[in-house]
Scaffold this active site. Structure first.
Site, PDB file in Angstrom:
ATOM      1  N   ALA A   1      24.522  83.707  93.958  1.00 26.29           N
ATOM      2  CA  ALA A   1      24.511  82.145  93.937  1.00 26.29           C
ATOM      3  C   ALA A   1      25.727  81.804  94.912  1.00 26.29           C
ATOM      4  CB  ALA A   1      25.128  82.010  92.631  1.00 26.29           C
TER       5      ALA A   1
ATOM      6  N   GLY B   1      23.861  87.055  92.101  1.00 30.00           N
ATOM      7  CA  GLY B   1      22.351  86.436  91.594  1.00 30.00           C
ATOM      8  C   GLY B   1      21.319  87.079  92.670  1.00 30.00           C
TER       9      GLY B   1
ATOM     10  N   GLU C   1      20.276  89.796  90.445  1.00 31.91           N
ATOM     11  CA  GLU C   1      19.616  89.174  89.206  1.00 31.91           C
ATOM     12  C   GLU C   1      18.120  88.782  89.631  1.00 31.91           C
ATOM     13  OE1 GLU C   1      23.282  86.833  88.748  1.00 31.91           O
ATOM     14  OE2 GLU C   1      23.132  87.474  86.704  1.00 31.91           O
TER      15      GLU C   1
ATOM     16  N   GLU D   1      30.616  89.853  91.169  1.00 31.47           N
ATOM     17  CA  GLU D   1      31.189  88.673  90.562  1.00 31.47           C
ATOM     18  C   GLU D   1      32.845  88.755  90.147  1.00 31.47           C
ATOM     19  OE1 GLU D   1      28.025  89.496  90.219  1.00 31.47           O
ATOM     20  OE2 GLU D   1      26.565  87.762  89.938  1.00 31.47           O
TER      21      GLU D   1
END
Ligand code: CAA
Length: 263
Positions: free
Chosen positions: A67, A112, A115, A135
């Site tokens: 992200a 992300g 993911e 993260e």
């Protein structure tokens, strides 16, 4: 004029390609990328002509580096919760597409990015690919379904080691753990994925869709609750000084100091 950050094209009969194009930021997922991804997914959901979607990205270095950290820098917990739920719902739609989705991973698939790859049906990776959930190094947890999907893929103990160590793992390790279906030479990645995609697209289209639904039913344990909980915990990370330090440290290109007094 809107910049094209996600591009879709039909590669050949039955096979489509969805490509994230943000190489300067290592294809990091900001709100605009997520919105464009979402629009393409919505139209793919209705597309009965394709049996396979190849999910790939631009540049050699990264599939997706996570992200967008710069965007998250000033998030409130409420914004973080909405961002997490938005990402989760798009990734859920990817996993529920009627087509077989192959993630073509050439470089970093982090946070992300991993993911997103986990939301695909399977991953084919270059030998140069690196996987991980970094993260916690930012004072956060994964917020796009990674805490849930990685446990399913690797089992609780391994997933927890991945999630809390922030380590980056080679494609070979990911292959040995069953995270990646195949590892190929970097220059063979595109053709290897295309060969698999064509093999699937040559089969009965209705049977492909039925096979995916049936297989997913076998793997449907664990429900919405875990994802909601992930989003709440992701949001709670934004209420203290820890994530401020982690996110600022990345932007300022320095190591975070999580032990400093007051954190
Ligand atoms: N968000 C925003 N920008 C990013 C980014 C990210 N996740 N990852 C890389 N970039 C940007 C960098 O800031 C840099 O931009 P500038 O040129 O403007 O400085 C550019 O992409 C190139 O990156 P680096 O200079 O850092 O390249 P590198 O080769 O030195 O390192 C890397 C590559 C190891 C992938 C490193 O970029 C990195 O660690 N990226 C962050 C990985 C990460 O922590 N991902 C998790 C994000 S949080 C998340 O995903 C939460 C969630 O689940 C919802």
């Amino acid at each position: 004029m809107t910049t094209t950050l996600v591009h879709f094209f039909e590669l050949q009969k039955g096979v489509g390609v969805l490509e994230i194009i943000r190489p300067d930021a290592l294809n990091a997922l900001n709100t605009s990328v997520l919105q464009q991804l979402s629009a393409h997914i919505a139209s793919l959901t209705r597309n009965q002509n394709l049996s396979v979607v190849i999910l790939k990205s631009s540049g050699d270095k990264a599939f997706v580096a996570g992200a967008d950290i710069k965007e998250m820098l000033d998030f409130s917990p409420t914004q973080a919760f909405e961002f997490s739920r938005h990402g989760q719902s798009i990734f859920k739609s990817i996993s529920e597409l009627p087509q077989i989705v192959i993630a073509q991973v050439q470089g970093f698939a982090l946070g992300g990015g991993l993911e997103l790859a986990l939301a695909a049906d399977f991953i084919v990776a270059s030998q140069k690919a690196k996987f991980g959930l970094p993260e916690v190094g930012l004072g956060l947890i994964p917020g796009f379904g990674g805490t849930q999907r990685l446990v399913k893929r690797l089992g609780l103990a391994r997933a927890l080691e991945w999630t809390t160590s922030a380590e980056k793992y080679t494609a070979q390790v990911a292959y040995e753990l069953g995270l990646v279906n195949r590892v190929v030479e970097p220059e063979q990645l595109a053709s290897a994925v295309e060969t698999i995609a064509n093999a699937i697209a040559a089969q009965g289209p209705r049977a492909i869709r039925a096979a995916k639904r049936a297989a997913q039913a076998a793997d449907s344990s664990g429900g919405e609750l875990g994802y909601e909980f992930e989003a709440q915990l992701f949001a709670s990370c934004f209420s203290g000084a820890e994530s401020k330090e982690g996110l600022s440290a990345f932007v300022e290109k320095r190591k975070p100091d999580f032990r400093a007094s007051g954190r």
